[in-house]
Design an enzyme around this catalytic site. Sequence first.
Site, short mmCIF file in Angstrom:
data_model
loop_
_atom_site.label_atom_id
_atom_site.label_comp_id
_atom_site.label_asym_id
_atom_site.label_seq_id
_atom_site.Cartn_x
_atom_site.Cartn_y
_atom_site.Cartn_z
CE LYS A 32 15.81 43.29 8.79
NZ LYS A 32 17.16 43.84 9.04
CE1 TYR A 260 16.63 12.19 -3.27
CE2 TYR A 260 16.39 14.03 -1.76
CZ TYR A 260 16.02 13.37 -2.92
OH TYR A 260 15.03 13.89 -3.71
C1 LIG Z 1 17.13 44.23 10.45
C2 LIG Z 1 17.41 45.59 10.89
C3 LIG Z 1 16.94 46.07 12.13
C4 LIG Z 1 16.25 45.19 13.15
O1 LIG Z 1 17.21 44.40 13.81
P1 LIG Z 1 16.80 43.35 14.95
O2 LIG Z 1 18.10 42.87 15.47
O3 LIG Z 1 16.01 42.28 14.25
O4 LIG Z 1 16.00 44.08 15.94
C5 LIG Z 1 17.15 47.39 12.43
N1 LIG Z 1 17.80 48.21 11.58
C6 LIG Z 1 18.29 47.79 10.40
C7 LIG Z 1 19.03 48.72 9.52
C8 LIG Z 1 18.13 46.46 10.02
O5 LIG Z 1 18.63 46.05 8.85
#
Ligand SMILES: *Cc1c(COP(=O)(O)O)cnc(C)c1O
Length: 378
Positions: A32, A260
């Site tokens: 993702k 800034y």
């Molecule tokens: C992001 C996510 C993961 C992976 O989690 P990590 O802690 O990065 O291994 C697994 N399952 C779901 C539903 C997630 O949203």
Amino acid sequence: MAQALVDLEAVAVNTRMLRRAAGDAGLMAVVKANGYGHGAIEVARTALANGATWLGVATTDEALALRAAGVDAPILAWLYPPDGGLADTLAARINVTASSVHALETIAATAQRHGRVAHVHLEADTGMSRGGASVSEWPQVVSAARELEKRGALRVVGLWSHLAVAEAPDDDGVNQQLRDFGEFRQSALAVGLAPEVVHIANSTAVLRLPESRFTLVRPGLALYGIEPMPGVVYGLRPAMTVSARVLRTTRVPAGTGVSYGWHHVTDRETTLAQVPLGFADGVPRAASGRAVVWVRGHRVPIVGWITMDQIVVDVGDLPVRAGESVTMFGPGDRGEPTALEWAEWADTIPSDILSGIGSRMRRTYLPPERPARLAGEI
Ligand SMILES: *Cc1c(COP(=O)(O)O)cnc(C)c1O
């Protein structure tokens, strides 16, 4: 000018390590948010060539982008609009999540309208209080799913939940979540569902909680080489190095205000370097005043506010010139900062730093050597 160099060999090595840690369970590579900033398609291909059996993404759009790139593996997406809009998703054979009777009916109606059988993973809430059916909703959800399955509208391919407290130093919470998940699973089996995959383990759980593995594990962060459990080293290899080139340097006297608001004023004569990396590229503004970068083998401070497109680095008396490379973070083995250190400076977590690496940043890849042979070694 700025680039994120992604070492796909590191992703390959991490994937194989997670695969071993998963034992008999399958491995869903979570890609993702553009593969936590690394490039979803490149990471997906590398993970699949090194033992991943599934891909996980948040949104159905992310899943469709993988299919459009020719990725054919099973994909699960867990987020889509409440009114569905899943025709393209189901046509692309993407597995979707459901955690309510309404969602199941929406999915089934879309599938039947298009003459398809939807592939569904039912989500149970074991403690995140975010998505997933609660204990009281679960009986209706599993019976509705079984009914729709009998009618041929869908198939329950998976059952899943998400851990809220896998990283907590004491295991009471996570053990409770695992026990509850086992009960959700039992009541699904009791109505006649026969899911192929049952999954709850994130990165931390895969590595430290064998009882969390069920038949599929779902790591994200660890694939990218970030140690997921604070203070514990499993030997993962960070895959991303973010760097840019110095645009110009200037020698300034003591008492010079920088960036800034002049929140930083030089306390001696020094050399300042202008570097084209800013918060729009994912350099967190909240790390202003704390963060360092790595130039010519030295850690040197970013001074003044981090701005949208640029930072100013105080290189002292180092003979830094335009064109020289500045590393924001990398694996850390040459002494450069790591994503974990950036997370501390910005008061956040490494996933936030990695997924924040902006779309403007050019991504380049170190391809794994001999990928065919490596894949054959599994
Ligand atoms: C992001 C996510 C993961 C992976 O989690 P990590 O802690 O990065 O291994 C697994 N399952 C779901 C539903 C997630 O949203």
